[in-house]
Enzyme design. Sequence first.
Site: not given
Ligand SMILES: NC(=O)c1ccc[n+]([C@@H]2O[C@H](COP(=O)([O-])OP(=O)(O)OC[C@H]3O[C@@H](n4cnc5c(N)ncnc54)[C@H](O)[C@@H]3O)[C@@H](O)[C@H]2O)c1
Length: 285
Positions: A120, A141, A153, A191
């Site tokens: 993000s 993104h 994105e 963002n």
């Molecule tokens: N939550 C949102 O609304 C949103 C929106 C757009 C982008 N993002 C981005 O997406 C990414 C994930 O966010 P999220 O909300 O899904 O987080 P989350 O915490 O729900 O999920 C992350 C997952 O990654 C796993 N993980 C951690 N280290 C790992 C590794 N080395 N290899 C594989 N899996 C691993 C964790 O166990 C977890 O299940 C982040 O970079 C975040 O900034 C999030």
Amino acid sequence: MEIKRICVLGAGAMGHGIAQVCAQAGYDVSLRDIEDKFVQGGIDRIRKFLDGSVERKKMTREKADATLSRIKGYVDLKEAARDVDLVIEAIIENMEIKKATFKELDALCPAHTIFASNTSYQCVTEIAAATKRPDKFLGMHWFNPPPIMRGVEVIKGEKTSQETLDIIVDLCHKLGKQPGVCKDSPGFIVNRLLQPWRNESFRLYDEGVASFQDIDKALKTAYNFRMGPFELGDLVGLEIAIVGNETMYRELKSDVFKPARCHIMKVRAGDWGRKTGQGFYEYGK
Ligand SMILES: NC(=O)c1ccc[n+]([C@@H]2O[C@H](COP(=O)([O-])OP(=O)(O)OC[C@H]3O[C@@H](n4cnc5c(N)ncnc54)[C@H](O)[C@@H]3O)[C@@H](O)[C@H]2O)c1
């Protein structure tokens, strides 16, 4: 190059939804997380979403079953990344962990494999520099929840090739998403604009001007937004949102991004939003 097999890293809030969208569009997907319970949790959420779609007559049972059958879960990174054409990374929002993961993948994946990060806020160019294929690296993104939100994105890093960009823009269309291309800049488009709006709402609450419920209500009723800033913060994850504040505050040197007190304290208390059952609002288990 034609993309056929996609690996999604992280089966959390974003990863499981991204895997679903790809499988629904006919791609073979390997979904990888660090523990089997996280992988199974992601697959269960996909199954629940698909079952709901069938019940609401938005999808046939055959299509739902075919979608699920295209997704295979993994804990072993080497197995998950074998012979894939694209890796979409959706692991925790931490620069060092993302870099280490892509460095490892660089040695495991075929030379043609494209790498995309769903970060993000982190600098796509910097993550790409941890690999020997920055020309095949870019940001993808997505928005939460991926099966519902229409846009993606597509972020061109300093060394992303035009060919890589074209392949991913084309893929977005095949996935039924609208790509929005932009350069690698803090917060990209969405963002960068969202942060000041959300942050100022949090400050209003800090100042005691209104309750967070009333601030959400005011924005929803005045602008027809589907969610207010506090509801959205809880959905995204307050621990992720604050990385955004800190990164943009550091990079853009503007106080509009400086984290609000209530935001800092929620994160410190472990009340990250829906994923922990408690954010500004309470969600239960
Ligand atoms: N939550 C949102 O609304 C949103 C929106 C757009 C982008 N993002 C981005 O997406 C990414 C994930 O966010 P999220 O909300 O899904 O987080 P989350 O915490 O729900 O999920 C992350 C997952 O990654 C796993 N993980 C951690 N280290 C790992 C590794 N080395 N290899 C594989 N899996 C691993 C964790 O166990 C977890 O299940 C982040 O970079 C975040 O900034 C999030």
